[in-house]
Design a protein around this motif. Structure first.
Motif, mmCIF file in Angstrom:
data_model
loop_
_atom_site.group_PDB
_atom_site.id
_atom_site.type_symbol
_atom_site.label_atom_id
_atom_site.label_comp_id
_atom_site.label_asym_id
_atom_site.label_seq_id
_atom_site.Cartn_x
_atom_site.Cartn_y
_atom_site.Cartn_z
ATOM 1 N N GLY A 2 0.733 -1.281 0.023
ATOM 2 C CA GLY A 2 -0.033 0.082 0.235
ATOM 3 C C GLY A 2 0.905 1.283 -0.007
ATOM 4 O O GLY A 2 2.031 1.296 0.141
ATOM 5 N N LEU A 3 0.125 2.094 -0.160
ATOM 6 C CA LEU A 3 0.808 3.599 0.071
ATOM 7 C C LEU A 3 1.050 3.846 1.594
ATOM 8 O O LEU A 3 0.568 3.642 2.308
ATOM 9 N N ILE A 4 2.350 4.257 1.344
ATOM 10 C CA ILE A 4 3.206 4.525 2.687
ATOM 11 C C ILE A 4 3.357 5.868 2.935
ATOM 12 O O ILE A 4 4.177 6.723 2.106
ATOM 13 N N LEU A 5 2.752 6.717 3.780
ATOM 14 C CA LEU A 5 2.919 7.990 4.025
ATOM 15 C C LEU A 5 3.642 8.352 5.390
ATOM 16 O O LEU A 5 3.208 7.769 6.350
ATOM 17 N N ASN A 6 4.396 9.226 5.327
ATOM 18 C CA ASN A 6 4.959 9.762 6.698
ATOM 19 C C ASN A 6 4.071 10.903 7.141
ATOM 20 O O ASN A 6 2.912 11.231 6.714
ATOM 21 N N ARG A 7 4.524 11.046 8.447
ATOM 22 C CA ARG A 7 3.402 12.040 9.315
ATOM 23 C C ARG A 7 3.365 13.345 8.661
ATOM 24 O O ARG A 7 2.367 13.731 8.724
ATOM 25 N N ASP A 8 4.326 13.778 8.170
ATOM 26 C CA ASP A 8 4.422 15.256 7.483
ATOM 27 C C ASP A 8 3.343 15.262 6.260
ATOM 28 O O ASP A 8 2.387 16.177 6.101
ATOM 29 N N ASP A 9 3.652 14.250 5.495
ATOM 30 C CA ASP A 9 2.881 14.156 4.267
ATOM 31 C C ASP A 9 1.264 13.842 4.726
ATOM 32 O O ASP A 9 0.296 14.479 4.029
ATOM 33 N N LEU A 10 1.083 13.111 5.700
ATOM 34 C CA LEU A 10 -0.258 12.996 6.231
ATOM 35 C C LEU A 10 -1.014 14.263 6.619
ATOM 36 O O LEU A 10 -2.185 14.545 6.419
ATOM 37 N N VAL A 11 -0.324 15.006 7.468
ATOM 38 C CA VAL A 11 -0.839 16.192 7.943
ATOM 39 C C VAL A 11 -0.965 17.279 6.803
ATOM 40 O O VAL A 11 -2.127 17.750 6.759
ATOM 41 N N LYS A 12 -0.356 16.985 5.741
ATOM 42 C CA LYS A 12 -0.273 17.952 4.876
ATOM 43 C C LYS A 12 -1.443 17.622 3.797
ATOM 44 O O LYS A 12 -2.356 18.464 3.524
ATOM 45 N N ASP A 17 -7.182 18.581 1.813
ATOM 46 C CA ASP A 17 -8.094 17.747 1.196
ATOM 47 C C ASP A 17 -9.350 17.784 2.167
ATOM 48 O O ASP A 17 -9.109 17.074 2.872
ATOM 49 N N GLU A 18 -10.265 18.521 1.760
ATOM 50 C CA GLU A 18 -11.367 18.281 2.564
ATOM 51 C C GLU A 18 -11.999 16.801 2.490
ATOM 52 O O GLU A 18 -12.712 16.267 3.281
ATOM 53 N N GLY A 19 -12.099 16.442 1.407
ATOM 54 C CA GLY A 19 -12.541 15.060 1.129
ATOM 55 C C GLY A 19 -12.110 14.023 2.030
ATOM 56 O O GLY A 19 -12.794 13.229 2.508
ATOM 57 N N LEU A 46 -12.123 10.682 -6.619
ATOM 58 C CA LEU A 46 -10.634 10.919 -5.691
ATOM 59 C C LEU A 46 -9.767 10.625 -6.929
ATOM 60 O O LEU A 46 -9.930 9.858 -8.121
ATOM 61 N N SER A 47 -8.574 11.105 -6.446
ATOM 62 C CA SER A 47 -7.402 10.745 -7.457
ATOM 63 C C SER A 47 -6.741 9.559 -6.846
ATOM 64 O O SER A 47 -7.245 8.950 -5.885
ATOM 65 N N PRO A 48 -6.018 8.925 -7.559
ATOM 66 C CA PRO A 48 -5.511 7.558 -7.467
ATOM 67 C C PRO A 48 -4.812 7.670 -5.949
ATOM 68 O O PRO A 48 -4.863 6.653 -5.039
ATOM 69 N N LYS A 49 -4.241 8.800 -5.777
ATOM 70 C CA LYS A 49 -3.424 9.025 -4.471
ATOM 71 C C LYS A 49 -4.435 8.847 -3.085
ATOM 72 O O LYS A 49 -4.051 8.429 -2.195
ATOM 73 N N LYS A 50 -5.400 9.623 -3.666
ATOM 74 C CA LYS A 50 -6.663 9.835 -2.496
ATOM 75 C C LYS A 50 -7.333 8.126 -2.341
ATOM 76 O O LYS A 50 -7.520 7.975 -1.310
ATOM 77 N N GLU A 56 -6.349 2.750 2.295
ATOM 78 C CA GLU A 56 -5.657 2.643 3.557
ATOM 79 C C GLU A 56 -6.450 2.735 4.783
ATOM 80 O O GLU A 56 -6.461 2.315 5.977
ATOM 81 N N LEU A 57 -7.403 3.908 4.742
ATOM 82 C CA LEU A 57 -8.298 4.325 5.895
ATOM 83 C C LEU A 57 -9.219 3.311 6.122
ATOM 84 O O LEU A 57 -9.691 2.848 7.364
ATOM 85 N N GLU A 58 -9.796 2.645 4.799
ATOM 86 C CA GLU A 58 -10.814 1.519 4.838
ATOM 87 C C GLU A 58 -10.091 0.287 5.827
ATOM 88 O O GLU A 58 -10.531 -0.348 6.736
#
Length: 346
Positions: A2-12, A17-19, A46-50, A56-58
């Protein structure tokens, strides 16, 4: 992968993104029906990234549901474990109570044992003291036996001496008894002689008082009667008067003169004096002998006439009972012979 996000990217991403934020709210609020209804439009926009993020959220939500279920099951197991633990704790507490009770009983047993040990030690000490006292008593008994033996020897010696002295004392008592008996006999004889002397003195005093009175009465007697008594009462004086009255031969003379005064002279006063002189003379004669020799006849009015004992006066009948006694007679006791018969009347 899956997509791996660090903390800063997730916060940004969340800031921009309101969605995504809405999606997270939906996941957080646990609204699957709404989410499922809206899933297709959201994924299309949604975009592929979203979309990757959503996936990931699911997955995170599913993991959360899984872990919530696991947590619920764990809570249930925890509650069961807690209950088991509490049961175990109760059992442990019961076991502890039983252990404490056992410990208490053990302590009591130990205390009882200690008390028994103390009692045993006390008993041993008492036995030791008793043994010591017994030994002392044995020593004292031996000493007492020694003293008793010594005392017995002393007593034996004293007993022998006592028996010797008792024998001497018995001899002395026997001698004293004999002397006492002899002394008592002498005292009795002396007392008897004293009494006899007193009686004799009293009798003599009484007799001589009576004799003196008769002597004085005799002095007043008519000379006619004195002359008739001149043969027995010739000498003057009181002593000669008593000596004359104590003679055996005086009795009949006195009786004859008394009969003269009573029967012939009819002098009652002279007859009474002469009768007293006769009785006094008879007593003197009897007292001069070991046994009485004479006694006055017992005669009274009403007695039957007896020719051998009585002499009738003139003018009297010849038979019947006595109507008067003028003068009693007297008789000799030893021979039974009547010396002078009684002067009577029928």
């Amino acid at each position: 992968m899956g997509l791996i996000l660090n903390r800063d990217d997730l916060v940004k991403l969340l800031q921009e993104d309101e969605g995504i934020r809405e999606l997270i709210r939906q996941i957080t609020l646990v609204q699957p029906e709404v989410g499922e209804r809206q899933e297709a439009p959201v994924e299309a926009s949604l975009s592929p990234k979203k979309q990757e993020l959503r996936k990931e959220l699911e997955a995170t939500r599913k993991d959360r549901d899984y872990w919530q279920q696991e947590a619920s099951q764990a809570a249930t197991e925890r509650d069961d474990a807690v209950r088991d633990c509490e049961g175990a704790i109760n059992e442990r507490d019961q076991a502890l109570d039983q252990r404490n009770q056992a410990v208490q009983e053990r302590d009591e047993a130990v205390q009882g044992r200690d008390e028994a040990v103390r009692e045993k030690n006390g008993a041993l000490r008492a036995m030791a003291e008793a043994e010591q006292q017994r030994e002392q008593a044995v020593l004292a008994m031996k000493e007492a036996n020694r003293k008793v033996d010594e005392a017995r020897r002393i007593v034996s010696g004293l007993q022998s001496e006592r028996e010797f002295l008792q024998a001497r004392l018995d001899e002395a008592k026997a001698k004293i008894g004999a002397v006492t008996a002899e002394l008592d006999r002498v005292k009795e004889e002396r007392e008897a002689l004293k009494n006899a002397l007193q009686q004799a003195e009293q009798a003599l005093a009484q007799r001589f008082d009576e004799g003196w009175q008769l002597y004085e009465a005799y002095q007043d007697l008519d000379d006619y009667f004195k002359n008739l008594l001149d043969g027995v009462l010739a000498r003057p004086g009181f002593e000669a008067f008593i000596v004359g009255l104590s003679q055996d031969r005086t009795l009949q003379t006195l009786w004859d003169v008394t009969r003269e005064a009573v029967m012939r002279s009819r002098d009652d006063a002279a007859g009474e004096i002469l009768w007293h002189l006769f009785r006094y003379s008879l007593d003197l004669v009897n007292q001069s002998r070991s046994e009485d020799l004479y006694v006055i006849e017992d005669v009274a009015v009403g007695d039957p006439y007896d020719i051998d004992k009585h002499i009738l006066t003139g003018g009297s009948r010849t038979q019947g009972c006595l109507s008067k006694v003028f003068l009693p007679g007297y008789r000799n006791i030893s021979t039974g012979k009547i010396v002078c018969k009684s002067q009577v009347k029928i």
